[in-house]
Design a protein around this motif. Structure first.
Motif, PDB file in Angstrom:
ATOM      1  N   MET A  23      -0.342   0.187   7.989  1.00 35.98           N
ATOM      2  CA  MET A  23       0.940  -0.019   7.318  1.00 35.98           C
ATOM      3  C   MET A  23       1.774   1.256   7.314  1.00 35.98           C
ATOM      4  SD  MET A  23       1.299  -3.190   6.251  1.00 35.98           S
ATOM      5  CE  MET A  23       2.598  -3.023   5.011  1.00 35.98           C
ATOM      6  N   LEU A  24       3.082   1.061   7.324  1.00 37.45           N
ATOM      7  CA  LEU A  24       4.038   2.136   7.105  1.00 37.45           C
ATOM      8  C   LEU A  24       4.567   2.050   5.682  1.00 37.45           C
ATOM      9  CD1 LEU A  24       5.857   1.653  10.471  1.00 37.45           C
ATOM     10  CD2 LEU A  24       5.010   3.886   9.736  1.00 37.45           C
ATOM     11  N   VAL A  25       4.921   3.180   5.103  1.00 32.37           N
ATOM     12  CA  VAL A  25       5.503   3.213   3.760  1.00 32.37           C
ATOM     13  C   VAL A  25       6.775   4.040   3.788  1.00 32.37           C
ATOM     14  CG1 VAL A  25       5.222   4.032   1.390  1.00 32.37           C
ATOM     15  CG2 VAL A  25       3.323   2.901   2.541  1.00 32.37           C
ATOM     16  N   ASN A  26       7.866   3.445   3.324  1.00 29.62           N
ATOM     17  CA  ASN A  26       9.099   4.191   3.078  1.00 29.62           C
ATOM     18  C   ASN A  26       9.180   4.483   1.584  1.00 29.62           C
ATOM     19  OD1 ASN A  26      11.718   5.293   3.084  1.00 29.62           O
ATOM     20  ND2 ASN A  26      12.597   3.277   2.649  1.00 29.62           N
ATOM     21  N   PRO A  27       8.964   5.735   1.165  1.00 29.25           N
ATOM     22  CA  PRO A  27       8.956   6.022  -0.269  1.00 29.25           C
ATOM     23  C   PRO A  27      10.326   6.027  -0.906  1.00 29.25           C
ATOM     24  CG  PRO A  27       8.598   8.024   0.993  1.00 29.25           C
ATOM     25  CD  PRO A  27       8.605   6.888   1.987  1.00 29.25           C
ATOM     26  N   GLU A  41      -2.222  -7.559   5.632  1.00 32.59           N
ATOM     27  CA  GLU A  41      -1.132  -7.448   6.600  1.00 32.59           C
ATOM     28  C   GLU A  41      -1.268  -6.168   7.412  1.00 32.59           C
ATOM     29  OE1 GLU A  41       2.761  -9.167   5.570  1.00 32.59           O
ATOM     30  OE2 GLU A  41       2.154  -8.787   3.495  1.00 32.59           O
ATOM     31  N   THR A  42      -0.671  -6.171   8.618  1.00 32.68           N
ATOM     32  CA  THR A  42      -0.737  -4.994   9.473  1.00 32.68           C
ATOM     33  C   THR A  42       0.533  -4.889  10.301  1.00 32.68           C
ATOM     34  OG1 THR A  42      -2.201  -3.747  10.962  1.00 32.68           O
ATOM     35  CG2 THR A  42      -1.840  -6.071  11.499  1.00 32.68           C
ATOM     36  N   PHE A  55       9.394   0.996  -0.702  1.00 27.97           N
ATOM     37  CA  PHE A  55       9.221   1.187  -2.141  1.00 27.97           C
ATOM     38  C   PHE A  55      10.510   0.952  -2.938  1.00 27.97           C
ATOM     39  CE2 PHE A  55       8.779   4.264  -5.810  1.00 27.97           C
ATOM     40  CZ  PHE A  55       7.989   3.420  -6.582  1.00 27.97           C
ATOM     41  N   PRO A  56      11.685   1.411  -2.467  1.00 27.34           N
ATOM     42  CA  PRO A  56      12.890   1.174  -3.267  1.00 27.34           C
ATOM     43  C   PRO A  56      13.158  -0.298  -3.573  1.00 27.34           C
ATOM     44  CG  PRO A  56      13.320   2.847  -1.624  1.00 27.34           C
ATOM     45  CD  PRO A  56      11.967   2.282  -1.303  1.00 27.34           C
ATOM     46  N   SER A  57      12.850  -1.176  -2.618  1.00 29.54           N
ATOM     47  CA  SER A  57      13.075  -2.614  -2.836  1.00 29.54           C
ATOM     48  C   SER A  57      11.800  -3.347  -3.213  1.00 29.54           C
ATOM     49  CB  SER A  57      13.666  -3.243  -1.571  1.00 29.54           C
ATOM     50  OG  SER A  57      12.734  -3.191  -0.499  1.00 29.54           O
ATOM     51  N   ASP A  58      10.663  -2.650  -3.171  1.00 31.07           N
ATOM     52  CA  ASP A  58       9.354  -3.246  -3.453  1.00 31.07           C
ATOM     53  C   ASP A  58       9.121  -4.478  -2.583  1.00 31.07           C
ATOM     54  OD1 ASP A  58       6.870  -3.424  -4.691  1.00 31.07           O
ATOM     55  OD2 ASP A  58       7.610  -4.702  -6.314  1.00 31.07           O
ATOM     56  N   ARG A  59       9.406  -4.302  -1.275  1.00 29.57           N
ATOM     57  CA  ARG A  59       9.236  -5.419  -0.342  1.00 29.57           C
ATOM     58  C   ARG A  59       8.424  -4.968   0.869  1.00 29.57           C
ATOM     59  NH1 ARG A  59      14.479  -7.646   1.941  1.00 29.57           N
ATOM     60  NH2 ARG A  59      15.112  -5.462   1.872  1.00 29.57           N
ATOM     61  N   VAL A  60       7.680  -5.913   1.439  1.00 30.00           N
ATOM     62  CA  VAL A  60       7.018  -5.685   2.727  1.00 30.00           C
ATOM     63  C   VAL A  60       7.917  -6.270   3.800  1.00 30.00           C
ATOM     64  CG1 VAL A  60       5.029  -6.214   4.148  1.00 30.00           C
ATOM     65  CG2 VAL A  60       4.710  -5.675   1.728  1.00 30.00           C
ATOM     66  N   LEU A  61       8.309  -5.436   4.756  1.00 31.03           N
ATOM     67  CA  LEU A  61       9.243  -5.829   5.784  1.00 31.03           C
ATOM     68  C   LEU A  61       8.557  -5.941   7.131  1.00 31.03           C
ATOM     69  CD1 LEU A  61      12.058  -3.322   4.737  1.00 31.03           C
ATOM     70  CD2 LEU A  61      11.880  -5.731   4.086  1.00 31.03           C
ATOM     71  N   GLY A  62       9.160  -6.706   8.013  1.00 33.12           N
ATOM     72  CA  GLY A  62       8.611  -6.850   9.352  1.00 33.12           C
ATOM     73  C   GLY A  62       9.095  -5.747  10.272  1.00 33.12           C
ATOM     74  N   ASN A  83      12.000  -5.405  11.636  1.00 32.73           N
ATOM     75  CA  ASN A  83      13.396  -5.031  11.476  1.00 32.73           C
ATOM     76  C   ASN A  83      13.515  -3.907  10.454  1.00 32.73           C
ATOM     77  OD1 ASN A  83      14.363  -7.046  13.214  1.00 32.73           O
ATOM     78  ND2 ASN A  83      14.178  -8.568  11.578  1.00 32.73           N
ATOM     79  N   PRO A  84      14.424  -2.957  10.654  1.00 30.42           N
ATOM     80  CA  PRO A  84      14.561  -1.847   9.711  1.00 30.42           C
ATOM     81  C   PRO A  84      15.082  -2.334   8.362  1.00 30.42           C
ATOM     82  CG  PRO A  84      16.352  -1.825  11.309  1.00 30.42           C
ATOM     83  CD  PRO A  84      15.376  -2.877  11.767  1.00 30.42           C
ATOM     84  N   PRO A  85      14.809  -1.566   7.285  1.00 34.47           N
ATOM     85  CA  PRO A  85      15.322  -1.931   5.975  1.00 34.47           C
ATOM     86  C   PRO A  85      16.833  -1.863   5.958  1.00 34.47           C
ATOM     87  CG  PRO A  85      14.368   0.267   5.922  1.00 34.47           C
ATOM     88  CD  PRO A  85      14.024  -0.330   7.255  1.00 34.47           C
ATOM     89  N   SER A  86      17.471  -2.752   5.190  1.00 37.09           N
ATOM     90  CA  SER A  86      18.930  -2.777   5.114  1.00 37.09           C
ATOM     91  C   SER A  86      19.420  -1.672   4.195  1.00 37.09           C
ATOM     92  CB  SER A  86      19.379  -4.135   4.582  1.00 37.09           C
ATOM     93  OG  SER A  86      18.786  -4.385   3.315  1.00 37.09           O
TER      94      SER A  86
END
Length: 249
Positions: free
Chosen positions: A186-190, A230-231, A237-244, A246-249
């Motif tokens: 997994m990747l994490v965007n803090p 998931e993998t 973290f800012p939106s507390d969502r797991v994304l596919g 596509n980059p975060p909006s």
């Protein structure tokens, strides 16, 4: 100490553990029952972490070295194999901001250092630790990234480029391990957190308005747990969502 022992008996490596996100994550992993192998450049910071972990009833092994010392990463893998024969979780957190300057103004030696710390070291961690993660019944690898990858912000090129490389690296590793292994990546965007790196990047910002690494740490612990399935995705973290993909909006 927390009564949540979901990581009891598991071994976790955390890079950049002497301060910030790495420190908070290492402490949270230990509180959840993991034996933490903490790496970092600052001996004093690692010793403070060790004291905090022991006070919480946990256990740790300190491995002080510069993440750009690639031979040390290989020695880490060999030592883990000899002692544990496996690795249950890797949190690849160590990184550097570099100079916020036009791309053409970055000194070649500074570019090389940024690539070595932010990107090559993470590949070397995979190279050294992948067999140990595969030997676990539920190996978990977590790589820290940044929204800077997707914002096309002037003067952040060096940092953004290396973090983009981390994202491609992690997703490639996830694709290679998705079938026929128990490894999950997994990747994490803090997002914006109260860290020394953030203060350097945004000196005029009021740190009291930001969340802390301790707020993020439990989320990373969850990604390191055996029940995480998931993998190849990104936890934002800012939106507390797991994304596919596509980059975060």
């Amino acid at each position: 100490m927390s009564t949540d022992k979901r990581l009891d008996g598991r071994v976790a490596v955390v890079t950049g553990a002497s301060r910030g996100i790495g420190y908070a994550t290492a402490l949270a992993l230990a509180k959840a029952g993991a034996h933490v192998v903490a790496t970092g450049r600052t001996q004093g910071g690692l010793e403070e972490l060790d004291d905090a972990i022991k006070s919480a009833g946990g256990s740790a092994t300190l491995a002080p070295f510069d993440i750009a010392d690639f031979d040390a990463i290989d020695r880490l893998g060999a030592a883990l194999y000899q002692r544990f024969g496996k690795l249950d979780a890797l949190v690849a957190n160590a990184g550097m901001l570099g100079s916020l300057t036009p791309l053409g103004h970055i000194e070649p030696k500074d570019w090389d250092k940024l690539v070595a710390v932010n990107l090559t070291a993470n590949w070397r961690l995979i190279r050294s630790l992948d067999p140990l993660l595969r030997a676990s019944g539920a190996g978990r690898a977590v790589f820290l990234t940044s929204s800077a990858v997707h914002k096309d912000r002037a003067y952040w090129g060096g940092y953004a480029v290396t973090k983009a490389g981390v994202e491609a690296l992690a997703r490639s590793y996830a694709a290679e391990t998705a079938a026929n292994t128990a490894v999950r990546v997994m990747l994490v965007n803090p997002g914006p957190l109260r860290t020394a790196m953030r203060a350097k990047a945004m000196p005029g910002e009021d740190p009291a308005t930001l969340k802390t690494p301790a707020d993020l740490a439990p989320k990373i612990v969850a990604l390191c747990a055996p029940d995480w399935s998931e993998t190849g995705r990104l936890y934002d973290f800012p939106s507390d969502r797991v994304l596919g993909f596509n980059p975060p909006s």
